[in-house]
Motif scaffolding. Structure first.
Motif, PDB file in Angstrom:
ATOM      1  N   VAL A  22      -0.819   2.235   2.353  1.00 34.06           N
ATOM      2  CA  VAL A  22       0.054   1.661   3.183  1.00 34.06           C
ATOM      3  C   VAL A  22       0.852   0.469   2.362  1.00 34.06           C
ATOM      4  CG1 VAL A  22       0.150  -0.434   5.180  1.00 34.06           C
ATOM      5  CG2 VAL A  22      -1.676   1.589   5.220  1.00 34.06           C
ATOM      6  N   LEU A  23      -0.186  -0.325   1.984  1.00 33.92           N
ATOM      7  CA  LEU A  23       0.590  -1.747   1.058  1.00 33.92           C
ATOM      8  C   LEU A  23       2.179  -0.488  -0.116  1.00 33.92           C
ATOM      9  CD1 LEU A  23       1.037  -4.013  -0.321  1.00 33.92           C
ATOM     10  CD2 LEU A  23      -0.056  -3.542  -1.835  1.00 33.92           C
ATOM     11  N   LEU A  24       1.532   0.591  -0.604  1.00 35.62           N
ATOM     12  CA  LEU A  24       2.390   0.737  -1.905  1.00 35.62           C
ATOM     13  C   LEU A  24       3.636   1.985  -0.697  1.00 35.62           C
ATOM     14  CD1 LEU A  24      -0.407   2.488  -4.121  1.00 35.62           C
ATOM     15  CD2 LEU A  24       2.083   0.894  -4.239  1.00 35.62           C
ATOM     16  N   LEU A  25       3.700   2.596   0.351  1.00 35.93           N
ATOM     17  CA  LEU A  25       4.523   3.619   1.311  1.00 35.93           C
ATOM     18  C   LEU A  25       4.914   2.041   1.441  1.00 35.93           C
ATOM     19  CD1 LEU A  25       2.143   6.262   2.922  1.00 35.93           C
ATOM     20  CD2 LEU A  25       3.669   5.720   0.782  1.00 35.93           C
ATOM     21  N   GLY A  29       8.951   2.156   0.716  1.00 29.42           N
ATOM     22  CA  GLY A  29      10.126   1.680   1.939  1.00 29.42           C
ATOM     23  C   GLY A  29      11.550   0.465   1.931  1.00 29.42           C
ATOM     24  N   ALA A  30      10.405  -0.427   2.251  1.00 32.09           N
ATOM     25  CA  ALA A  30      11.000  -1.710   1.949  1.00 32.09           C
ATOM     26  C   ALA A  30      12.141  -2.536   0.829  1.00 32.09           C
ATOM     27  CB  ALA A  30      10.115  -3.274   2.108  1.00 32.09           C
ATOM     28  N   THR A  31      11.946  -1.220   0.051  1.00 29.89           N
ATOM     29  CA  THR A  31      12.740  -1.933  -1.222  1.00 29.89           C
ATOM     30  C   THR A  31      13.579  -0.167  -2.037  1.00 29.89           C
ATOM     31  OG1 THR A  31      11.306   0.368  -2.935  1.00 29.89           O
ATOM     32  CG2 THR A  31      11.004  -2.555  -3.173  1.00 29.89           C
ATOM     33  N   GLY A  32      13.959   1.078  -0.732  1.00 26.32           N
ATOM     34  CA  GLY A  32      14.972   1.678  -0.581  1.00 26.32           C
ATOM     35  C   GLY A  32      14.717   2.750  -0.589  1.00 26.32           C
ATOM     36  N   LEU A  33      13.360   3.436  -2.019  1.00 26.67           N
ATOM     37  CA  LEU A  33      13.098   3.785  -2.161  1.00 26.67           C
ATOM     38  C   LEU A  33      12.970   5.231  -1.602  1.00 26.67           C
ATOM     39  CD1 LEU A  33      10.866   2.428  -5.110  1.00 26.67           C
ATOM     40  CD2 LEU A  33      13.062   3.160  -5.713  1.00 26.67           C
ATOM     41  N   THR A  34      12.741   5.196  -0.693  1.00 29.37           N
ATOM     42  CA  THR A  34      12.310   6.215   0.359  1.00 29.37           C
ATOM     43  C   THR A  34      13.079   6.220   1.958  1.00 29.37           C
ATOM     44  OG1 THR A  34      10.634   8.036   1.060  1.00 29.37           O
ATOM     45  CG2 THR A  34       9.889   5.917   0.573  1.00 29.37           C
ATOM     46  N   PRO A  38       8.256   4.976   8.559  1.00 29.12           N
ATOM     47  CA  PRO A  38       9.451   4.207   9.205  1.00 29.12           C
ATOM     48  C   PRO A  38       8.425   2.585   8.955  1.00 29.12           C
ATOM     49  CG  PRO A  38       6.892   5.149   9.463  1.00 29.12           C
ATOM     50  CD  PRO A  38       7.363   5.744   8.290  1.00 29.12           C
ATOM     51  N   GLY A  39      10.058   2.105  10.131  1.00 25.69           N
ATOM     52  CA  GLY A  39       9.453   0.888   9.951  1.00 25.69           C
ATOM     53  C   GLY A  39       8.765  -0.225  10.376  1.00 25.69           C
ATOM     54  N   SER A  40       7.289   0.484  10.884  1.00 21.25           N
ATOM     55  CA  SER A  40       6.709  -0.487  11.110  1.00 21.25           C
ATOM     56  C   SER A  40       5.376  -0.692  10.146  1.00 21.25           C
ATOM     57  CB  SER A  40       5.387   0.748  12.579  1.00 21.25           C
ATOM     58  OG  SER A  40       5.588   2.053  12.002  1.00 21.25           O
ATOM     59  N   LEU A  41       5.628   0.130   8.258  1.00 23.21           N
ATOM     60  CA  LEU A  41       5.216  -0.017   7.602  1.00 23.21           C
ATOM     61  C   LEU A  41       5.454  -0.965   6.926  1.00 23.21           C
ATOM     62  CD1 LEU A  41       3.512   3.809   6.992  1.00 23.21           C
ATOM     63  CD2 LEU A  41       2.118   1.830   7.293  1.00 23.21           C
ATOM     64  N   GLN A  42       6.976  -1.209   6.686  1.00 26.28           N
ATOM     65  CA  GLN A  42       7.487  -1.777   6.154  1.00 26.28           C
ATOM     66  C   GLN A  42       7.655  -3.781   6.700  1.00 26.28           C
ATOM     67  OE1 GLN A  42      11.791  -0.467   5.446  1.00 26.28           O
ATOM     68  NE2 GLN A  42      10.564   1.395   5.609  1.00 26.28           N
ATOM     69  N   ARG A  43       7.107  -3.569   7.570  1.00 24.96           N
ATOM     70  CA  ARG A  43       6.842  -4.955   8.405  1.00 24.96           C
ATOM     71  C   ARG A  43       6.289  -6.435   7.022  1.00 24.96           C
ATOM     72  NH1 ARG A  43       4.637  -4.114  14.291  1.00 24.96           N
ATOM     73  NH2 ARG A  43       4.342  -6.379  13.605  1.00 24.96           N
ATOM     74  N   THR A  44       6.895  -6.980   7.312  1.00 23.13           N
ATOM     75  CA  THR A  44       6.687  -8.590   6.731  1.00 23.13           C
ATOM     76  C   THR A  44       4.818  -8.508   6.465  1.00 23.13           C
ATOM     77  OG1 THR A  44       8.214  -9.514   5.952  1.00 23.13           O
ATOM     78  CG2 THR A  44       6.045 -10.406   5.421  1.00 23.13           C
TER      79      THR A  44
END
Length: 205
Positions: A22-25, A29-34, A38-44
């Motif tokens: 979860v942390l890595l994905l 995602g948050a850094t735009g590498l992929t 989904p955005g739900s996994l990128q939440r702070t």
């Protein structure tokens, strides 16, 4: 592009360390590498909780017998996490039905979890604690490496994860028989060291 390879790989990795997945994905995602995350996994808040739990697992996973207790507590958590991550990945891509994705991610996570938990039980038969640390570090590096690889080369990563899962199941079968043989030998040696007549009936006067 089908998200199935990433679903399978994330399921395998979730069975070993769901919080790291979860942390890595989320970070990728948050850094735009992929764009597959989904955005739900990128939440702070999700990243913070995953990070804290990852640190807890990093410590517990390296202490003999504590690691097995931790694995037992995560027998449900890891497969569920693998299924949830798979559903989220499939929902964002639209190329794989969410129900099918959840089944793939959850079942793969369950199998890899059983491999991890069984291997740790075998490692705990060793009298020294260093093997636990070594195995744990290898698992952490393996999860980080395979998830990173999956982000850029999902099909190849899925093949690697499949091979690792198969090898893990074979190793688990080997270790199970080895542990049984070890226990039988120890019981036999205990019987051989027992003094003659010990435990037998009292002599008649």
């Amino acid at each position: 592009m089908s998200v199935l390879p990433l679903v399978f790989t994330s399921g395998w990795a979730s069975g070993i360390n769901a919080y790291a997945v979860v942390l890595l994905l989320g970070l990728f995602g948050a850094t735009g590498l992929t764009d597959e995350v989904p955005g739900s996994l990128q939440r702070t808040d999700v990243l913070v909780v995953a990070g804290v739990l990852f640190l807890c697992e990093a410590v517990a996973d390296k202490i003999p017998y504590v690691d097995s207790a931790w694995d037992t507590a995560h027998t449900v958590i890891r497969p569920v996490a693998g299924a949830v991550v798979a559903v989220l990945l499939a929902g964002g891509s639209g190329s794989l039905p969410e129900l099918a994705a959840g089944a793939v991610g959850g079942s793969t996570a369950l199998m890899s979890h059983l491999v991890k938990a069984g291997t740790r039980m075998a490692v705990n038969t060793s009298p020294e604690p260093f093997s636990n640390v070594g195995v744990s570090v290898l698992e952490d590096l393996g999860v980080a490496g395979i998830i990173t690889f999956a982000v850029f080369h999902p099909v190849a990563a899925a093949v690697v994860a499949g091979v690792l899962l198969l090898l893990g199941l074979l190793v688990l079968v080997f270790l199970a028989s080895r542990i049984r043989r070890f226990l039988r030998r120890r019981a036999r040696r205990r019987e051989e060291r027992r003094p003659a007549g010990a435990g037998g009936p009292w002599p008649h006067g």
